[in-house]
Design a protein around this motif. Structure first.
Motif, PDB file in Angstrom:
ATOM      1  N   PRO A 111       0.935  -1.189  -0.183  1.00  0.00           N
ATOM      2  CA  PRO A 111       0.266   0.021  -0.104  1.00  0.00           C
ATOM      3  C   PRO A 111       0.774   1.356   0.136  1.00  0.00           C
ATOM      4  O   PRO A 111       2.089   1.364   0.343  1.00  0.00           O
ATOM      5  N   PRO A 112       0.402   2.412  -0.578  1.00  0.00           N
ATOM      6  CA  PRO A 112       1.095   3.792  -0.697  1.00  0.00           C
ATOM      7  C   PRO A 112       1.836   4.155   0.690  1.00  0.00           C
ATOM      8  O   PRO A 112       1.079   3.813   1.858  1.00  0.00           O
ATOM      9  N   ARG A 113       2.997   4.761   0.606  1.00  0.00           N
ATOM     10  CA  ARG A 113       3.756   5.389   1.500  1.00  0.00           C
ATOM     11  C   ARG A 113       3.574   6.869   1.150  1.00  0.00           C
ATOM     12  O   ARG A 113       4.519   7.056   0.323  1.00  0.00           O
ATOM     13  N   MET A 114       2.737   7.676   1.737  1.00  0.00           N
ATOM     14  CA  MET A 114       2.863   9.210   1.152  1.00  0.00           C
ATOM     15  C   MET A 114       3.471  10.112   2.401  1.00  0.00           C
ATOM     16  O   MET A 114       2.786  10.199   3.473  1.00  0.00           O
ATOM     17  N   LEU A 115       4.267  10.815   1.813  1.00  0.00           N
ATOM     18  CA  LEU A 115       5.122  11.774   2.901  1.00  0.00           C
ATOM     19  C   LEU A 115       3.773  13.101   2.757  1.00  0.00           C
ATOM     20  O   LEU A 115       3.713  13.815   4.143  1.00  0.00           O
ATOM     21  N   GLY A 116       3.069  13.155   1.834  1.00  0.00           N
ATOM     22  CA  GLY A 116       1.885  14.266   2.273  1.00  0.00           C
ATOM     23  C   GLY A 116       2.489  15.581   1.979  1.00  0.00           C
ATOM     24  O   GLY A 116       1.640  16.621   2.465  1.00  0.00           O
ATOM     25  N   TYR A 117       3.562  16.085   1.286  1.00  0.00           N
ATOM     26  CA  TYR A 117       3.796  17.432   0.882  1.00  0.00           C
ATOM     27  C   TYR A 117       3.105  17.767  -0.351  1.00  0.00           C
ATOM     28  O   TYR A 117       2.666  17.044  -1.096  1.00  0.00           O
ATOM     29  N   ALA A 118       2.908  19.247  -0.448  1.00  0.00           N
ATOM     30  CA  ALA A 118       2.374  19.773  -1.631  1.00  0.00           C
ATOM     31  C   ALA A 118       3.216  19.655  -2.631  1.00  0.00           C
ATOM     32  O   ALA A 118       4.462  19.902  -2.746  1.00  0.00           O
ATOM     33  N   ASP A 119       2.554  19.420  -3.885  1.00  0.00           N
ATOM     34  CA  ASP A 119       3.176  19.790  -5.476  1.00  0.00           C
ATOM     35  C   ASP A 119       3.620  21.055  -5.509  1.00  0.00           C
ATOM     36  O   ASP A 119       2.811  21.987  -5.160  1.00  0.00           O
ATOM     37  N   ALA A 120       4.881  21.231  -6.231  1.00  0.00           N
ATOM     38  CA  ALA A 120       5.406  22.544  -6.305  1.00  0.00           C
ATOM     39  C   ALA A 120       4.279  23.453  -7.110  1.00  0.00           C
ATOM     40  O   ALA A 120       4.369  24.584  -7.104  1.00  0.00           O
ATOM     41  N   ARG A 121       3.501  22.658  -8.038  1.00  0.00           N
ATOM     42  CA  ARG A 121       2.697  23.462  -8.965  1.00  0.00           C
ATOM     43  C   ARG A 121       1.073  23.354  -8.625  1.00  0.00           C
ATOM     44  O   ARG A 121       0.407  23.791  -9.406  1.00  0.00           O
ATOM     45  N   ASP A 122       0.869  22.760  -7.550  1.00  0.00           N
ATOM     46  CA  ASP A 122      -0.484  22.652  -7.030  1.00  0.00           C
ATOM     47  C   ASP A 122      -0.676  22.765  -5.660  1.00  0.00           C
ATOM     48  O   ASP A 122      -0.636  21.504  -5.057  1.00  0.00           O
ATOM     49  N   PRO A 123      -1.001  23.846  -4.993  1.00  0.00           N
ATOM     50  CA  PRO A 123      -0.858  23.831  -3.354  1.00  0.00           C
ATOM     51  C   PRO A 123      -2.201  23.008  -3.083  1.00  0.00           C
ATOM     52  O   PRO A 123      -2.186  22.569  -1.565  1.00  0.00           O
ATOM     53  N   SER A 124      -3.100  22.848  -3.733  1.00  0.00           N
ATOM     54  CA  SER A 124      -4.293  22.058  -3.231  1.00  0.00           C
ATOM     55  C   SER A 124      -3.995  20.485  -2.995  1.00  0.00           C
ATOM     56  O   SER A 124      -4.783  19.946  -2.591  1.00  0.00           O
ATOM     57  N   SER A 125      -2.772  20.039  -3.486  1.00  0.00           N
ATOM     58  CA  SER A 125      -2.575  18.764  -3.557  1.00  0.00           C
ATOM     59  C   SER A 125      -2.481  18.291  -2.108  1.00  0.00           C
ATOM     60  O   SER A 125      -2.542  17.078  -1.593  1.00  0.00           O
ATOM     61  N   ALA A 126      -2.153  19.367  -1.108  1.00  0.00           N
ATOM     62  CA  ALA A 126      -1.770  19.040   0.287  1.00  0.00           C
ATOM     63  C   ALA A 126      -2.223  20.201   1.052  1.00  0.00           C
ATOM     64  O   ALA A 126      -1.234  20.678   1.591  1.00  0.00           O
ATOM     65  N   SER A 127      -3.639  20.385   1.331  1.00  0.00           N
ATOM     66  CA  SER A 127      -4.042  21.706   2.077  1.00  0.00           C
ATOM     67  C   SER A 127      -3.257  21.958   3.197  1.00  0.00           C
ATOM     68  O   SER A 127      -3.531  21.144   4.084  1.00  0.00           O
ATOM     69  N   GLY A 128      -2.721  22.861   3.516  1.00  0.00           N
ATOM     70  CA  GLY A 128      -2.221  23.490   4.689  1.00  0.00           C
ATOM     71  C   GLY A 128      -0.838  22.629   4.915  1.00  0.00           C
ATOM     72  O   GLY A 128      -0.105  23.085   6.077  1.00  0.00           O
ATOM     73  N   ARG A 129      -0.386  22.249   4.029  1.00  0.00           N
ATOM     74  CA  ARG A 129       0.974  21.482   4.094  1.00  0.00           C
ATOM     75  C   ARG A 129       1.957  22.201   3.372  1.00  0.00           C
ATOM     76  O   ARG A 129       1.643  22.731   2.384  1.00  0.00           O
TER      77      ARG A 129
END
Length: 248
Positions: free
Chosen positions: A56-74
């Motif tokens: 299963p996924p292991r996601m660090l959860g940081y935001a994409d450089a070009r899409d801040p909505s990818s990890a709101s508040g991170r």
């Protein structure tokens, strides 16, 4: 273990190798640096990894450089302190204990995405730190991967993909052929790899994304593009007879 920047990088860059190793009975996993576990792309990543036979996924959860909505508040991956991100990857390496780690090349793949370049640095540092007990002691007992590879594209291997990327306004960055240490024919697993790419439905629907570009191609042309994967061994260097050399 793959250490990649975005959901879909794992399928595009090393999907064939992941599927091949899984089919051979090896454990496989992917650490994804950007996009949160509650984002729209997380279920797609889970579906892609399931197709490839990975855990299963292991996601660090940081935001994409070009899409801040990818990890709101991170924070964005490119803005976070390097040592913080390295520590998170060290924890996953020590938990999973892989023999081989694969990440992006220093160019950031063909398009030079800043998240790809940042992930390359993080993975390189994490693989070294994971084996040193005094670095990130909170991340668990030391574990030293035996090999680190960068997924890449040689000048001679860009082929049909170059004009397709330039046609949607993207750059095409590649390395000299001599820099590639492993060329892996994944034709046998191309269908599995393609299903994993298709699992990223949001990207398939986008006109300028690589999954979207591939989805619009005739099947024969698409297979020619995805059936070969290229890698450069970073550390330690290739040794004749080394069991951790990716199979050609």
């Amino acid at each position: 273990m793959g250490v990649t920047a975005h959901p879909d990088d794992e399928a595009l860059l090393l999907g064939g190798v992941l599927a091949r190793h899984s089919a051979g009975g090896a454990r496989t996993a992917v650490v994804t640096a950007t996009w949160a576990a509650d984002s729209r792309r997380a279920p797609e990543l889970a579906a892609a990894l399931d197709e490839l036979g990975a855990s299963p996924p292991r996601m660090l959860g940081y935001a994409d450089a070009r899409d801040p909505s990818s990890a709101s508040g991170r924070p964005r991956l490119v803005d976070v302190p390097l040592d913080e991100a390295v520590g998170h990857v060290v924890r996953h390496v020590r938990q999973f204990r892989p023999d081989i780690v694969v990440t992006h090349d220093a160019l950031g793949q063909l398009t030079g995405h800043p998240d790809h370049r940042r992930t390359h640095r993080i993975a390189l540092l994490a693989c070294r730190a994971a084996g040193l007990a005094r670095l990130h002691p909170e991340a668990g007992a030391p574990w030293q991967p035996q090999a680190l590879y960068a997924a890449t594209h040689p000048e001679s291997g860009v082929g049909e993909l170059g004009p397709l990327l330039r046609g949607v306004g993207k750059s095409v960055l590649c390395v000299p052929d001599a820099s590639v240490t492993a060329v892996v024919d994944v034709s046998e697993w191309a269908d599995v790899k393609w299903r994993a790419i298709l699992a990223h439905q949001g990207e398939v629907a986008r006109e300028r994304s690589l999954p979207g570009i591939l989805a619009r191609l005739p099947e024969e042309a698409r297979r020619r593009i995805i059936r070969t994967e290229y890698f450069t061994r970073l550390a330690p260097g290739p040794v004749p007879g080394d069991p951790y050399q990716l199979t050609v």
